[in-house]
Design a protein around this motif. Sequence first.
Motif, short mmCIF file in Angstrom:
data_model
loop_
_atom_site.label_atom_id
_atom_site.label_comp_id
_atom_site.label_asym_id
_atom_site.label_seq_id
_atom_site.Cartn_x
_atom_site.Cartn_y
_atom_site.Cartn_z
N LEU A 1 0.86 -1.19 0.00
CA LEU A 1 0.00 0.00 0.00
C LEU A 1 0.89 1.23 0.00
O LEU A 1 1.80 1.35 0.82
N GLU A 2 0.61 2.10 -0.93
CA GLU A 2 1.42 3.31 -1.06
C GLU A 2 0.47 4.50 -1.07
O GLU A 2 -0.36 4.61 -1.97
N VAL A 3 0.56 5.34 -0.05
CA VAL A 3 -0.31 6.52 0.05
C VAL A 3 0.57 7.75 -0.17
O VAL A 3 1.61 7.90 0.49
N ARG A 4 0.19 8.58 -1.12
CA ARG A 4 1.00 9.76 -1.44
C ARG A 4 0.15 11.03 -1.39
O ARG A 4 -0.82 11.15 -2.14
N ASP A 5 0.52 11.92 -0.48
CA ASP A 5 -0.08 13.25 -0.41
C ASP A 5 -1.61 13.20 -0.34
O ASP A 5 -2.31 13.98 -0.98
#
Lengths: 235, 318
Positions: free
Chosen positions: A4-8
């Motif tokens: 899981l990659e959460v960006r901004d």
Amino acid sequence: MPLLEVRDLRAGYGAIIAVKGISLDVNEGEIVTLIGSNGAGKSTTLRAISGVIRPRGGQVTFAGQRIDRLQPHAIVRLGLSHVPEGRGIFHSLSVYENLLMGAYTRDDAIQADLERVYHLFPRLKERLDQPGGTLSGGEQQMLAIGRALMARPRLLLLDEPSMGLSPVLVETIFETIQAIRREGATVLLVEQNALMALEIADRAYVIESGEITLSGTGPALSRDDAVRRAYLGEA
Amino acid sequence: MHPALTLSVSFWSDQFVNGLTTGSIYALIALGYTMVYGVLKMINFAHGEVFMLGSFAGYGALVVMGGNDLSGPVIALAILGAIIVAMAASVSASVVIERLAYRPLRNAPRLAPLISAIGVSIFLQYLVLEQTSARAKFYPDIFPRGSLSAGPFEITYIQLFLIASSVAMMALLYAIIQRTRLGRAIRAVAENPTNASLMGVDVNRTIVVVFILGAAMAGVAGVLYGLFFQTIRGSMGFIPGIKAFTAAVLGGIGSIPGAMAGGYVLGLAETVGRELLNELPGVSLGNQWRDVIAFTLLVTILIFRPTGIFAQRSTTRA
């Protein structure tokens, strides 16, 4: 690449922006915890990841796929299960039906998974025909976690699983979270009970007023003075 | 004052059978109101017109298949065909109504979809009235005459068919709701749409399915109504529609068994209840009083027991 990659990520309700651009990663097989005080934006973050609320901005990537424009039912199908704050038990459905709802997206055999849930939470097996609404708070939390496992998720989002439970039950729930990880699932845990969360987490993020202020391994953060003062109840 | 009822046993048993007959129609239509309310918390006031469209579609099918010239065993097939055509028409209409008139208003204030529903209702009613020059149509008079007797009860074949097929449809619906994956999804959405979506349930699709199931019941009711009463017209959906709404409220809106029971309670109240009132000295209520009784019941229930006559708790559902 993280699972899981959460960006901004930005998210909120109406005019209120509760999450103001946070970034975090959860790698396959990890327990990652997001700690912070009431109203810091923890639940909103989870709700934006699972699609319950639509992100205002930023990107969420799960297993290599952008999910920030998907509806929650489509995200569940990709293998991301969210146990919401308040547990989300269907009060009018029986315990057994609640478990079947957990397996709603599956069309393969689920008997082995039912047995696994009964093994983790023997009390549920004694109450299969009871309406979900008649369970105690602790039993509802067990049902909520068991139900999420019925989906065989790759990533489990848990929102305040210890809330309202007795210390003994909290212990049980946290042991179960570790057992779930040993069986191959990845966990993103939101907690106000920072002490317990940091104890079992590989890595942790601290969220304040909608922004990540600190991050690090679980043990490192539990030694951090600022964290100890703010979240672990030390003066 | 008379200590006992003045009219014969056979009179009362006739009233009872008549009550069950109209009650069956009310119950079938009431299911659509209660299920849509269950998932959307909205009264679909166009549902009476969905019933009317089904009745007209069934009529058209019967006419195409030979109308009054039908005879012999073919009649059974023709009626089955008419029911299927009626269900298809009601379902199609309902799906279109949901998509065009309700879904765009899903997050609007609650009054908006209600007004939209009333608008759709009036639109459909006058559309059909216009297309038929406001004239009545007459269902082919093909159903075998005759009756069965058991003790004081006498029931005509058409009444028996109407009641039996209604009960069969309701049993089927109840089994779908209680025993299938789809039914669980519907109950989950009715209780909490957000949590249902977190289980992987496509809430919009489930809402459409609810409209489909309700409309299918209304389509069957439309054909049964036509076969029994024979006269149909564009405005026919209005009174049965609000009667069925009354039945759903009686049984506790949102409750499926409640809507079924409410339909029969209302049917019996209008027939047996009216005649019982007529037993009182100086009372003589004609047939038109049925509506007065029904709506007096509606207002009374709404004031004194808005959760319905069977509800133990306001959360009782399914």
